[in-house]
Each structure stands twice: as C-alpha cells, then as structure tokens.
Design a protein around this motif. Sequence first.
Motif, PDB file in Angstrom:
ATOM      1  N   SER A 112       0.844  -1.231   0.000  1.00 29.07           N
ATOM      2  CA  SER A 112       0.146   0.151  -0.095  1.00 29.07           C
ATOM      3  C   SER A 112       0.726   0.874  -0.271  1.00 29.07           C
ATOM      4  O   SER A 112       1.901   1.539   0.937  1.00 29.07           O
ATOM      5  CB  SER A 112      -0.744   0.100   1.121  1.00 29.07           C
ATOM      6  N   GLU A 150      -4.802   7.105   0.516  1.00 27.07           N
ATOM      7  CA  GLU A 150      -4.419   5.536  -0.257  1.00 27.07           C
ATOM      8  C   GLU A 150      -4.035   5.037  -1.477  1.00 27.07           C
ATOM      9  O   GLU A 150      -5.216   5.050  -1.809  1.00 27.07           O
ATOM     10  CB  GLU A 150      -4.663   4.791   0.930  1.00 27.07           C
ATOM     11  N   MET A 198      -3.816   1.285  -3.425  1.00 28.89           N
ATOM     12  CA  MET A 198      -2.884  -0.199  -3.854  1.00 28.89           C
ATOM     13  C   MET A 198      -2.543  -0.016  -5.353  1.00 28.89           C
ATOM     14  O   MET A 198      -3.269   0.183  -6.091  1.00 28.89           O
ATOM     15  CB  MET A 198      -4.214  -0.810  -3.186  1.00 28.89           C
ATOM     16  N   THR A 232      -5.564  -0.671  -9.024  1.00 31.33           N
ATOM     17  CA  THR A 232      -6.283   0.742  -8.136  1.00 31.33           C
ATOM     18  C   THR A 232      -7.070   0.859  -9.829  1.00 31.33           C
ATOM     19  O   THR A 232      -6.573   0.771 -10.400  1.00 31.33           O
ATOM     20  CB  THR A 232      -5.428   1.386  -7.441  1.00 31.33           C
ATOM     21  N   GLY A 283      -9.098  -1.390  -0.332  1.00 30.62           N
ATOM     22  CA  GLY A 283      -8.061  -0.583   0.792  1.00 30.62           C
ATOM     23  C   GLY A 283      -8.067  -1.334   2.090  1.00 30.62           C
ATOM     24  O   GLY A 283      -8.753  -2.002   2.527  1.00 30.62           O
ATOM     25  N   THR A 284      -7.135  -0.491   2.659  1.00 31.22           N
ATOM     26  CA  THR A 284      -7.021  -1.438   4.288  1.00 31.22           C
ATOM     27  C   THR A 284      -7.956  -0.064   4.580  1.00 31.22           C
ATOM     28  O   THR A 284      -8.628   0.395   4.538  1.00 31.22           O
ATOM     29  CB  THR A 284      -5.571  -0.518   4.891  1.00 31.22           C
TER      30      THR A 284
END
Length: 420
Positions: A35, A52, A54, A58, A276-277
């Motif tokens: 990330s 963020e 990826m 993405t 994502g996170t």
Amino acid sequence: MKITIKDVERITVHVPFTPRCAVWCAREQYQWDISEVLRVTTDAADLVGYGETMPHYTWGRVSDAAIERVKGANAADFLGDDSLGAGLQMAIYDLVGKAHEVPAHRLFNLPQVRQWCPISWWNVDMPPAEFAAEAREAVTRGYTSHKIKGRPWWDICAQVEAIAGATPDYYHLDIDWNQMLVNASNAIPVLQRLDQYPIASLYESPIFQRDVEGNRQLRDKIARPIAHHFGEPPFPTVVRDEVCDGFVIGGGIGSVLRQGTLAAGFDKPFFLQIVGTGITTALSLQIGAVLTHAQWPAVNCMNIYSEDLLAAPLEIRGGYARTPDAPGLGIQVDEEALVRLRMEAPYEHPPLRLLLALVWPDGRKRYYARIDQCWTDAQNGNMPIHEEGAHLEYVDDDGSSEWDELQRRAENEGPVFATD
C-alpha cells in the motif's frame, strides 16, 4: 480559505495478509499487501491529509506529475479531480475537510442519508472449510454479508453449504463469477440451484456483461438480483433493456458520485467497491453516507489484512459500519505502523513459481502454472462448471525433477492433463 499544499510524501508499506487469506491470495492478489500512503502537508504545521493507493490494484496510480501539479496550489481547487489518482485525491479530501472542520462527505454537495453504511466481508475463492472459518470470524467482527468468488473449478454448492452451516440465518452471500459462467445456458442451472439456499442473496457478473439478451434471460429465470460493474454494457442499454438489477461502482470520487447519482435516478441499488485498508474504507463510508442507493454492502477488503493502518478501528455492528464524523476522512492514521511496515524499493513482489491442480473425485486432474490460465480456460468455455467435488489445490514443490518438468510444461504449454 486558501489551503496551500507544501509537500506530498509517498510512504510505501507492506501490510501483511491474515494467515488464512495469505495462503489463497498468493495465487493472484499477492501484490495487494503493498500500500502506498500519501501524506500531504500544508503551510499550517498541524494540517495533514492522508490517502491510500493500492499500486497493484487501483483505478488510478498517483503520478509524479500529479504531485508536482498540486504543490504550492490550493487544495480545494482539486476536489473532484479524478486525474490525481487514488491516494492523492483521497488525501486532498481529507485535508480540505480538516481545514474546514467538516467530514469529507460534506464536500460532496449531497445531503447525508445514512450514518451507518452496509459493509461486506471479502474473500477470494478457497476450500469450503476455509470459507466457513472466514465466515465465522466475520460474524464475530460484526459482519452479516460476505462477498465470495464463484469459480468453476470449485463445487460451489459445497462452499455455500459450508458457509451456511457456520453462520446465523441472517448471514448472506454475494457470489461473484467475474463472467466465468460465460453464457445463460451454463448459468441458469447453476443459479437456479443456488436460489434454493436462503443464504445466497446476490449474483455478480455471472456471464459476460456485454451479453444483453443472455442477462435478460437470466433475470427471467432466477430469483436473486444480478449486479454488473457500471459501464458495460453502456448505462442507457442497461436501463432500457433491463439487463441487471443493480451495480458495482468504484473508481475516482468524481466518477463514483456521478455513477451513483445516475443509478439512483433509475432506482438501481449498488454497492461501492473501493479496495484498501482502513484508510480507504473510511473514504468508502464517507461516500456511502450521501449516495441514496448505496444500499448493498460495500466491498473494501479491509478484513484480509492483519492491520488496518488506523490508530482506532472503524466501528462495525450488525452488518453496518459507522461513518466517521470527525473532520476529513474522520480517522487517525497509525503513524507507528507506517514506520514499522515501511517497505524499501522495488515496491513489488516477484511472482511465486506455482503449480496448481484442478482435481475431480473420479481422478481427473488438470495442472496450471498460473491462476490466469484458469481464468482463460473458464472464460473460453474450456472447463467443466462447478462439478460436484471439484477443487483447486496447490501442488507443493518437493524439489523433484518431475515437479519441475510438470511446472515448466504448464507454464509454457498451458493446461496439462494428468494423463499427458
């Protein structure tokens, strides 16, 4: 109020998968544990925005040119600019929201319609017992929805039954085939069988989305709704010919808001797929808070990671996640984690040398070197579909010349049958 951007820092981190997800993501999502966090600073020392990207999955990477374009400029001038790329755009919204002391959703020029947004657990395809273990964990974490990958190389009924047996009656599944059932004649018997399971609630892209007539046939013959990724076939065709029941929507913030508004105009529900996170999940919640028809559980994949990069976790209860109401994205990024997980270049993993076996109970076996070969076989109609007892397994490298030769053949020639 001018918010002058002073600098943009890229921080690439390796966020490990959870152990069970690490095993099955190794085939095709092996780069998703990388990330890139963007930290955007201003002339005001206490004003920092985070986003963020990826980089290996993405809708838009952040280019050096985009970073140079925003330096010295007013952050507010870039709201809605999808050309910035995922992380930089996200950080701009975080920054502007903090500067004006409002949550990011107040910047979308739409009224808030929900404080709690539906959210889904996510897994790539895996054996029935592993799916069941994931589902049990999902329930303990407050989830009631689970998006899984339906793949012709597994016994889908065995997978669904395992999950149903491990979860309460209110738990439900979105099954995504990525078009691998190919056509209506293949899909109808499979989906009609799945209709018999109360846990099955949504079928995503079971056949090629471009097949307008085939998708209309499916809708006439099955009980559950069909979701398509927005854009194929074109939106006017979808609404005119009643091709699907709703959508999967993802991408840049400007695009997502436009597509979500279009879907709402024709009363089409959808789910947000923004991966994502915890940082990215927070953005998804800000968007879901204002889009009226973001009614299906969002897919963010946050659950596959061992850490969420947040100082305090997002609140998830009864299948819904609370939209943070603090300024910007409404979260505090875990700076200690960014230091501890920081990754050195090159920011990618070399692919693993794999040998995969598609196995049937009667002894038939087919070998593949890469998961994309399985995809190609399935989408070309060259694979039996969801036969009872079918499963995919790793063939461990035992160091033998036989393993090496079989792997080399599968890599160079494509699928290898066990009798070859």
